[in-house]
Design an enzyme around this catalytic site. Structure first.
Site, PDB file in Angstrom:
ATOM      1  N   GLU A  72     -35.666  12.953   5.293  1.00 59.14           N
ATOM      2  CA  GLU A  72     -35.030  12.699   4.207  1.00 59.14           C
ATOM      3  C   GLU A  72     -34.939  12.844   2.837  1.00 59.14           C
ATOM      4  OE1 GLU A  72     -32.878   7.931   4.633  1.00 59.14           O
ATOM      5  OE2 GLU A  72     -33.963   8.783   6.857  1.00 59.14           O
ATOM      6  N   ASP A 145     -36.303   8.329   7.710  1.00 62.12           N
ATOM      7  CA  ASP A 145     -36.788   6.815   7.911  1.00 62.12           C
ATOM      8  C   ASP A 145     -36.276   6.145   9.436  1.00 62.12           C
ATOM      9  OD1 ASP A 145     -36.965   7.697   5.221  1.00 62.12           O
ATOM     10  OD2 ASP A 145     -35.843   6.444   4.613  1.00 62.12           O
ATOM     11  N   ASP A 147     -36.351   3.395  10.889  1.00 58.22           N
ATOM     12  CA  ASP A 147     -34.926   2.253  10.770  1.00 58.22           C
ATOM     13  C   ASP A 147     -33.579   3.034  11.457  1.00 58.22           C
ATOM     14  OD1 ASP A 147     -33.640   3.507   8.898  1.00 58.22           O
ATOM     15  OD2 ASP A 147     -33.722   2.257   7.698  1.00 58.22           O
ATOM     16  N   GLU A 149     -30.681   3.379  10.568  1.00 59.28           N
ATOM     17  CA  GLU A 149     -29.950   4.430   9.387  1.00 59.28           C
ATOM     18  C   GLU A 149     -31.144   5.961  10.082  1.00 59.28           C
ATOM     19  OE1 GLU A 149     -27.842   5.077   5.537  1.00 59.28           O
ATOM     20  OE2 GLU A 149     -28.885   3.741   5.815  1.00 59.28           O
ATOM     21  N   TYR A 362     -43.258   0.843   4.227  1.00 59.67           N
ATOM     22  CA  TYR A 362     -41.866   0.994   4.217  1.00 59.67           C
ATOM     23  C   TYR A 362     -41.365  -0.279   3.434  1.00 59.67           C
ATOM     24  CZ  TYR A 362     -37.484   2.790   5.720  1.00 59.67           C
ATOM     25  OH  TYR A 362     -36.243   3.110   5.480  1.00 59.67           O
ATOM     26  N   ARG A 364     -38.115  -1.492   3.599  1.00 58.45           N
ATOM     27  CA  ARG A 364     -36.945  -1.858   4.953  1.00 58.45           C
ATOM     28  C   ARG A 364     -37.771  -2.548   5.738  1.00 58.45           C
ATOM     29  NH1 ARG A 364     -34.403   2.366   2.763  1.00 58.45           N
ATOM     30  NH2 ARG A 364     -33.369   1.927   0.990  1.00 58.45           N
ATOM     31  N   HIS A 408     -41.844  -3.007  11.836  1.00 52.86           N
ATOM     32  CA  HIS A 408     -42.097  -2.402  10.970  1.00 52.86           C
ATOM     33  C   HIS A 408     -43.257  -3.568   9.776  1.00 52.86           C
ATOM     34  CE1 HIS A 408     -39.928   0.823  11.502  1.00 52.86           C
ATOM     35  NE2 HIS A 408     -38.937   0.106  10.416  1.00 52.86           N
TER      36      HIS A 408
END
Length: 772
Positions: A72, A145, A147, A149, A362, A364, A408
């Protein structure tokens, strides 16, 4: 049901060979219709078709090409490319490349809520670059990433690049280290369509609410307003808390503290807790003084001495929510700023001879889980650094909430070699503060518990008045040698007393108190409340807080949220007509349903259909109500154009002044707070308080734009003896106020505290000097 095969823009077309002239015609037509490029290698005739991937010919890869890895962010791509070597090329998507259109809803509600995506015009160069590299690659790996999204971004990339989502094209890693990236390459997987559908469901829900509810607010309340599914609930919480504060009636009560002295002249304090066996309840001064008079000169007898030992376990390592809360409480960063800095630490920074490395995992996550490998590394580090006593017999394990996805690990350092002291020369001050906080919290979470001894002494006067004194001492600091979760409170040491000892009464001190209303929400407390209620998810908290402030529904004052009058009006309207949608219970249940989609236990269409059935009914009912008339309040100002009184009105940007002679006179002006200081530049205007677009307070001349004088700090009536510039005052975080010259070049102005990152040469030189 996955909606992977439902998202079709235009009719599918069979690819066929065409002449150069025909190709030009097709390209011109495509550009006009703004269709989605897909970039199929060796078949340029359909490079701009809107055909879904499952109806296209499979991508043909170049066996002599490199493996294309797409992440990203550019910062992350540099780090990963160093890990992978010459056979890989790493490119960044810069986030989303496709989205719902801005000019229309882009969702076919009548046909299973099919979203109609289009490529982002601003990302055309990025798309073209990725297509070109994909055409020359031997394989494409989507490494966005880890997740929902990120999964959705990978799915969109697969669409654009014609990558089969059912092939092993997806890799994820929780930390940007060589080991983690190598491990990810060994275990590629397919794109998780359940996660994609969950992310799309959230996006579509928010789009439906925004595009259906906002126009209604324009008609019924005020032009320019907007509403969000989760943000509106957050504003409702703030408004309800404010009304609790407004309705609160303080109650008087008194406490009585006694000061006592032992025979060895040791003094200590104790609080009166019971009178004649009943819990103390004094509501007036007369009762408090009567008790003082009754026991002032009497001795007290020790009736009980209790000692107990207790163990206090460290707080778990950071999740996204707790990191944001501590970022606010301990560093005064704010949720948005905390996440931005954490993103930098995750993506990686240049750390001397280590090169560009990611410093944390990470950021999030809602999990407190730590990998067994890192637990063993932490235990070894603790033993070497603090001693065996600080390492628990077994690794600490922390429970998880029922709503936690646990996808995670918790937020932790990626390497224990990279201590805060070691990375200090290479990072900014804010990055160092947050990294140190994350490091200390993680290290403390793996350490032994703190051991305390608490002592409680009860004293009795005249067999009727019971006092209690408490004290504690730390027997073993444990984790608190590294990190303290809460503020340390002074816990006095009590003298060595035993039952039946008699002590002298030195002082009886009654003190008046009043019950306090509930505190306004701060960023930290609102995030904590949203998490406890199950509203939103950790990654959404920072955008929620940013949105409600930018929309002028709430203001920040002394680090607390205060609803604006506009916020009250909007919340009242939504509560009256959308109670089933804009409430904490429904919003939390919807979050659980989104989780169920991600876990494959529910479907995209079912969740959206259930929501829309309720929302549509409330929307239809609210459409018939009359427009809310917001009463205008008169001000003490007159219109400078026609002389009529100015009145206060409300708009999307808050309260403003407007002429009462509207529509004959359309004069309006913003409400300003005067400082009472004359403008030193033009000498005609006054300096008033203003707000920037980001909500930051500054000071400027009220004759703007004729006079452009501005200051960031509050002006005073004083002027500098050295350069003649106006003196300003600034209030710091600790509450202290300092005055200094507003001229940045003035020699009397205190120098700015800056800490530059050291270069590798500077660090090497410093190490050589120390070794000498």
């Amino acid at each position: 049901m996955s909606i992977k095969r439902s998202i079709v823009i235009g009719e599918p077309k069979e690819p066929k060979q065409e002449t150069k002239k025909k190709k030009a015609t097709v390209k011109k037509k495509v550009a006009k219709e703004a269709l989605t490029p897909v970039g199929i290698v060796r078949d340029k005739s359909i490079v701009a078709t809107s055909m879904p991937p499952e109806q296209r010919q499979p991508r043909v890869y170049n066996p002599d090409g490199k493996v294309l890895v797409i992440v990203e962010s550019p910062a992350k791509s540099k780090t990963i490319e160093k890990f992978l070597g010459p056979n890989y090329i790493v490119k960044a998507s810069m986030g989303h490349l496709r989205d719902l259109p801005k000019s229309q809803m882009g969702i076919d509600i009548d046909h299973d809520f099919i979203p109609r995506y289009s490529n982002l015009v601003a990302r055309k160069k990025v798309i073209d670059d990725l297509v070109a590299h994909a055409d020359e690659s031997s394989a494409v790996l989507l490494a966005t990433d880890p997740d929902r999204e990120g999964e959705a971004i990978s799915w969109h990339l697969a669409y654009i690049l014609n990558v089969d989502t059912t092939s092993n094209c997806r890799i994820t890693f929780n930390e940007i280290t060589k080991t983690a990236v190598a491990e990810a390459l060994q275990h590629p997987r397919t794109v998780d369509m359940n996660m994609v559908d969950a992310q799309q469901a959230r996006r579509v829900l928010d789009r439906i609410v925004g595009y259906k509810l906002s126009p209604l607010l324009w008609k019924k309340v005020c032009k320019g307003l907007s509403a969000g599914r989760v943000q509106s609930v957050a504003v409702r919480l703030i408004c309800e808390r404010e009304r609790e504060i407004e309705a609160f009636v303080p109650q008087e009560y008194w406490s009585i503290e006694g000061r006592f002295k032992t025979k060895g002249n040791e003094e200590f304090s104790a609080e009166l807790t019971h009178v004649k066996g009943d819990k103390l309840d004094i509501t007036c001064e007369a009762d408090a003084l009567a008790i003082k008079k009754a026991i002032a000169d009497q001795e007290a007898t020790v009736t009980s001495v209790k000692k107990s030992k207790r163990s206090r376990k460290a707080a778990p390592p950071f999740t996204t929510s707790t990191l944001q809360q501590d970022g606010v409480r301990k560093l005064n960063f704010g949720a948005k700023r905390t996440m931005m800095i954490a993103q930098h630490l995750y993506e990686g920074l240049e750390i001397g001879s280590y090169g560009h490395v990611g410093l944390i995992t990470y950021m999030r996550t809602d999990s407190t889980r730590i990998s067994k490998d890192m637990q063993e590394q932490a235990r070894d580090y603790i033993k070497r650094t603090y001693g065996d006593d600080y390492c628990p017999a077994k690794p600490n394990v922390y429970g998880k909430k029922d709503s936690a996805q646990d996808a995670h690990e918790a937020i932790r350092p990626t390497s224990l070699e990279l201590t805060p002291k070691m990375v200090e020369p290479f990072v900014s001050r804010d990055e160092l503060k947050l990294y140190t906080l994350i490091w200390n919290r993680f290290m403390a979470s793996q350490m032994a518990s703190q051991q305390n001894e608490s002592t409680t002494i009860e004293l009795d006067i005249d067999d009727a008045y019971t006092f209690k004194a408490t004290g504690s001492r730390i027997l073993f600091p444990g984790f608190s040698a590294v990190y303290e979760d809460s503020k340390k409170e002074d816990t006095p040491q009590l003298p060595a007393l035993k039952k039946c000892d008699v002590v002298e009464t030195v002082l009886i001190d009654p003190e008046q108190h009043f019950t306090q209303p509930p505190a306004r929400y701060s960023e930290a407390s609102l995030i904590k409340t949203l998490e406890e209620l199950g509203i939103g998810r950790p990654s959404t908290y920072a955008p929620i807080l940013d949105t409600i402030v930018s929309r002028n529904y709430v203001e920040m004052n002394n680090k607390q949220f205060i609803p604006t009058e506009l916020g009250f009006v909007v919340v009242d309207f939504l509560v009256n007509y959308f109670e089933k949608i804009i409430n904490t219970g429904f919003t939390a249940e919807l979050e659980e349903e989104l989780d169920a989609i991600a876990n494959g236990k529910d479907t995209y269409v079912k969740v959206l259909s259930n929501f829309y059935d309720i929302f549509k009914q409330e929307l239809d009912d609210a459409s018939d109500v009359d427009k809310i008339q917001i009463a205008s309040m008169e001000s003490d100002e007159n219109c400078e154009l026609c002389g009529h009184p100015m009145v206060y009105k409300f708009g999307r940007y808050g309260k403003f002044l407007a002429c009462s002679n509207f529509p004959d006179c359309k004069n309006t002006k913003p409400i300003t707070v005067s400082t009472g200081v004359a403008c030193p530049k033009c000498g005609e205007g006054d300096i008033v308080e203003r707000k920037s677009k980001r909500g930051r307070v500054f000071y400027g001349c009220n004759r703007y734009p004729q006079c452009d004088f501005t200051l960031w700090d509050k002006p005073t009536h004083e002027f500098c003896d050295t350069c003649g510039s106006i003196i300003v005052e600034k209030t710091y975080k600790n509450g202290s106020t300092k005055k200094f010259c507003s001229n940045e070049t003035c020699p009397t102005r205190p120098p700015k505290k800056t800490r530059k990152k050291k270069t590798d040469d500077a660090v090497k030189k410093e190490e050589d000097t120390k070794s000498e």
